[in-house]
Design a protein around this motif. Structure first.
Motif, short mmCIF file in Angstrom:
data_model
loop_
_atom_site.label_atom_id
_atom_site.label_comp_id
_atom_site.label_asym_id
_atom_site.label_seq_id
_atom_site.Cartn_x
_atom_site.Cartn_y
_atom_site.Cartn_z
N LEU A 21 13.85 5.66 -4.51
CA LEU A 21 12.96 6.57 -3.79
C LEU A 21 11.65 6.78 -4.55
N LEU A 22 11.73 6.87 -5.87
CA LEU A 22 10.51 7.03 -6.66
C LEU A 22 9.64 5.77 -6.60
N ILE A 23 10.26 4.62 -6.63
CA ILE A 23 9.51 3.36 -6.62
C ILE A 23 8.91 3.09 -5.24
N LEU A 24 9.72 3.25 -4.20
CA LEU A 24 9.23 2.95 -2.85
C LEU A 24 8.41 4.08 -2.25
N SER A 25 8.62 5.30 -2.72
CA SER A 25 7.88 6.49 -2.30
C SER A 25 7.68 6.56 -0.78
N PRO A 26 8.76 6.65 -0.01
CA PRO A 26 8.62 6.71 1.45
C PRO A 26 7.96 8.00 1.90
N ARG A 27 7.42 7.98 3.12
CA ARG A 27 6.77 9.17 3.67
C ARG A 27 7.76 10.21 4.15
N TYR A 28 9.03 9.82 4.24
CA TYR A 28 9.99 10.65 4.94
C TYR A 28 11.01 11.27 3.98
N PRO A 29 11.04 12.59 3.87
CA PRO A 29 11.94 13.24 2.91
C PRO A 29 13.41 13.09 3.27
N TRP A 30 13.72 12.84 4.55
CA TRP A 30 15.13 12.76 4.94
C TRP A 30 15.83 11.56 4.31
N TYR A 31 15.08 10.59 3.80
CA TYR A 31 15.72 9.49 3.06
C TYR A 31 16.43 10.02 1.81
N ALA A 32 15.96 11.15 1.29
CA ALA A 32 16.56 11.73 0.08
C ALA A 32 17.87 12.45 0.36
N LEU A 33 18.27 12.58 1.63
CA LEU A 33 19.59 13.15 1.91
C LEU A 33 20.69 12.35 1.21
N SER A 41 0.80 -1.22 0.00
CA SER A 41 0.00 0.00 0.00
C SER A 41 0.84 1.28 0.00
N ARG A 42 2.14 1.17 0.25
CA ARG A 42 2.97 2.36 0.35
C ARG A 42 3.51 2.84 -0.99
#
Length: 474
Positions: A380-392, A330-331
């Motif tokens: 990041l595009l595929i998993l689309s996490p809720r947390y922007p800090w993963y993009a650091l 669902s994520r």
């Protein structure tokens, strides 16, 4: 005039960063999310204008401006406590527990055996209101129940009924910070550590770029990005530590130092696990050295905690993955549009495997950052996490490659946190994909679209050609 213009834009960004930290947070009873979205949008606009103005600057002024911007923007994020995340409260607690000689994986924060360790700023006592009910006071304070007595438990931590989720390199970092400051200081020790790590990353990028002949202006894509000030400094996410070791690994491996690079990669993975997605781009040349060094380093960091806690070192990781929706698919914001439910897991897995294979086969071992950019950004595009800090983790490789279009990924993830609507998330991430593909094709030059479209046909033709050849019999 260009230097003056860049300086003014950076001062505006610094002032706005400080204002945003002091004025808005997501912990108020009725947070003003619209105002926070507007301020965040303005910060990204100033960031874009600063990058454009920097294009006209030459010489030593580039290094001075990039470094100064990294320091003042990060410094502005220190003026207030974390405004969108409570993770650093758990970091502080894990450090306090370890410095008392207890494994952070052994007990949840609510366990009564830890009562003597709890500082008031993390665990305030419940208060009795006018109706005689026990309540928790404070905008950052969350309610829970103790496992042993079912009493009200007030805490600044999230998920207080489960052990920690963080791997050992993170835990060593938490313990180190608290060993210096003790348990009393609140959020600033980790924020200061985040500032030092972020500025250190800026320096590492500038040195690495100079040695490799990369335009030093590109370092501003990291140093001035609003995400760095917000998530690495103000919210002091431990992902910043993983960024430092992943970047060090990329520089070392690209210089032919696979063993040392593998050690750095192992530490990075033992910080947050996520840096493992940077590995495929570093395996093209003597990758077995990188794999062995990273696996051994990762295992050695876990040994003391395994001896103390056993299988408990997994902490809350399995529950976290289920909670985030990755168990039922669902994520996955974009994939769920055409592959709903558990089918999204299989589609995501297949896409990630294909991208990893292509990155491994196509990456230049002397300059792995483009491959790392594609692997991390696509994940990041595929998993689309809720947390922007993963993009650091993505930002240093945007800087090294100069592919500014991938900034759409952290921007989309930031919007997802501030405006948690599935429709908004899907629209912003779809826009990110469109911009990245369009700009990438433009970079590839005329005819790139046609070549891309002809690739499947060429592959099919090769397969048919091989199938039609007569079989050689001995």
């Amino acid at each position: 005039m260009r230097i003056v213009l860049v300086s003014l834009l950076l001062l505006l960004s610094t002032a706005l960063t400080g204002y945003t930290v002091l004025s808005y947070d997501n912990f108020q009873p009725d947070p003003d999310s619209t105002a926070l979205v507007v301020c965040t949008g303005l910060l990204w606009l100033l960031f874009a204008l600063s990058l454009l103005a920097l294009r006209g600057v030459k010489g030593r002024a580039i290094v001075v401006l990039v470094l100064a911007g990294s320091v003042v923007l990060g410094g502005a994020a220190l003026v207030g406590p974390p405004n969108t995340s409570t993770d650093s409260a758990r970091y502080a607690w894990d450090g306090i527990v370890q410095n008392a000689g207890i494994s952070p994986y052994a007990y949840p924060p609510t366990d009564e055996r830890l009562d003597s360790l709890r500082p008031d700023w993390l665990f305030p006592e419940p208060v009795i209101n006018k109706r005689g009910d026990a309540v928790c006071r404070g905008e950052r304070i969350q309610r829970a129940r103790t496992d042993q007595t079912d009493e009200l438990f007030c805490s600044a931590l999230n998920r207080t009924n489960v052990p920690t989720i963080y791997p050992p390199a993170s835990e060593i970092f938490f313990a180190g910070v608290r060993a210096v400051t003790g348990p009393t200081p609140q959020y600033w020790p980790l924020q200061l550590a985040g500032l030092l790590l972020s500025v250190g990353t800026t320096v590492m990028l500038l040195v690495g770029m100079k040695r490799r002949g990369i335009d030093l202006r590109h370092a501003a894509l990291w140093a001035w990005c609003p995400l760095v000030a917000t998530e690495a400094v103000n919210n002091s996410h431990v992902d910043m530590l993983g960024v430092v070791f992943t970047l060090a690994a990329a520089f070392l491996v690209s210089s032919g130092k696979q063993w040392r690079g593998g050690i750095m990669l192992g530490v990075a993975i033992a910080t947050k696990l996520i840096p493992v997605i940077a590995a495929p781009a570093m395996l093209r040349r003597r990758g077995w050295k990188v794999i062995i060094a990273s696996v051994v380093t990762f295992a050695l960091l876990y040994v003391p905690y395994v001896l103390a806690t056993g299988i408990g070192v997994l902490g809350y990781l399995p529950g976290y993955l289920t909670e985030e929706g990755y168990q039922d698919g669902s994520r996955f914001a974009l994939i769920s549009l055409f592959a709903p439910g558990s089918a999204a897991i299989w589609v995501a897995g297949a896409l990630l495997a294909i991208i990893a294979l292509l990155v491994f086969l196509k990456t230049d071992p002397d300059a792995p950052w483009v491959g790392q950019l594609v692997m991390i950004g696509s994940t990041l595009l595929i998993l689309s996490p809720r947390y922007p800090w993963y993009a650091l983790l993505l930002l240093p490789f945007i800087a090294l490659s100069g592919r500014w279009e991938w900034l759409m990924v952290p921007l989309a993830l930031s919007l997802r946190l501030l405006e948690p609507s599935l429709a908004v998330t899907q629209a912003s991430m779809a826009l990110a994909v469109i911009v990245i593909v369009a700009v990438s094709l433009r970079r590839a030059g005329p005819g790139a679209t046609g070549r891309l479209l002809r690739q499947p046909g060429r592959l099919i033709a090769r397969v048919r050609d091989r199938a039609s050849r007569p079989v050689q019999r001995s």
